[in-house]
Design a protein around this motif. Structure first.
Motif, PDB file in Angstrom:
ATOM      1  N   GLN A 104       0.789  -1.353  -0.040  1.00 28.19           N
ATOM      2  CA  GLN A 104       0.014   0.000  -0.002  1.00 28.19           C
ATOM      3  C   GLN A 104       0.983   1.170  -0.030  1.00 28.19           C
ATOM      4  N   ARG A 106       2.028   4.605   1.092  1.00 26.73           N
ATOM      5  CA  ARG A 106       2.166   5.321   2.442  1.00 26.73           C
ATOM      6  C   ARG A 106       2.513   6.816   2.322  1.00 26.73           C
ATOM      7  N   TRP A 118       4.044   0.317   2.262  1.00 25.00           N
ATOM      8  CA  TRP A 118       3.884  -0.394   3.436  1.00 25.00           C
ATOM      9  C   TRP A 118       3.754  -1.841   2.972  1.00 25.00           C
ATOM     10  N   VAL A 123       8.323  -1.299   5.901  1.00 28.36           N
ATOM     11  CA  VAL A 123       7.998  -0.301   5.012  1.00 28.36           C
ATOM     12  C   VAL A 123       9.294  -0.142   4.150  1.00 28.36           C
ATOM     13  N   TRP A 144       1.240   5.254  11.254  1.00 25.21           N
ATOM     14  CA  TRP A 144       0.964   6.258  10.403  1.00 25.21           C
ATOM     15  C   TRP A 144       2.600   6.706  10.082  1.00 25.21           C
ATOM     16  N   TYR A 145       2.537   7.377   8.453  1.00 23.26           N
ATOM     17  CA  TYR A 145       3.940   7.677   7.956  1.00 23.26           C
ATOM     18  C   TYR A 145       3.893   9.151   7.581  1.00 23.26           C
TER      19      TYR A 145
END
Length: 169
Positions: A104, A106, A118, A123, A144-145
């Motif tokens: 996904q 991020r 991700w 990551v 969260w990034y």
């Protein structure tokens, strides 16, 4: 994403995925639909706006483990059409198991042209021109990034030349 004198955002309008462009000089808005197969509301497609080859606006088409860069190319009579560019199988590049959850997006750091994915194993930061990558961390999907970039100006404050990418996780 800033390309030339225009800002671009990924948006969904009435179920169709599009790119909203704001021209800073003309102070005007323009909405550009993505290619037909990629903006249907039923498809699980991700399409973050990114810098395409040549520095112009484009987007990253992410479906499953396939990432493909798209850009606008001149066609005829001043008309531009969406054209697929380079693509990569992320499971092969990053050594992922294709039977696990797909990556996904991020975040995107536009000055260095890197995207953050991700995955179930951590990551990854992938440079979109070279497709080189770094594994950053192991984490959960609920993390969260916030990628951000800092540029140092030579001779000011003792900093060093160049740009840095950091991740706040």
């Amino acid at each position: 994403m800033l390309a030339g004198d225009r800002l671009h955002w990924s948006v969904t309008v009435a179920g169709s995925r599009s790119i909203l462009k704001f021209d800073l000089n003309r102070k005007s808005l323009d909405l550009r639909l993505l290619p037909g197969d990629y903006y249907t509301p039923l498809s699980p497609v991700k399409f973050p706006v990114m810098r395409a080859e040549g520095g112009e606006m484009g987007f990253l088409f992410l479906y499953g483990f396939i990432a493909q860069l798209w850009s606008l190319k001149p066609y005829r009579d001043g008309v531009e059409i969406w054209t697929p560019g380079r693509s990569i199988e992320l499971d092969k590049l990053l050594g992922l198991n294709p039977e696990k959850d797909p990556p996904q997006v991020r975040g995107y750091a536009e000055e260095n042209n890197v995207v953050f994915f991700w995955t179930v194993v951590g990551v990854f930061m992938v440079h979109l021109e070279s497709w080189r990558f770094n594994k950053l961390s192991k984490t959960s999907i609920h993390s969260w990034y916030h990628p951000f970039e800092i540029a140092y100006t030579p001779g000011i404050g003792g900093g060093q030349d160049g740009a840095k990418v950091a991740v706040d996780g």
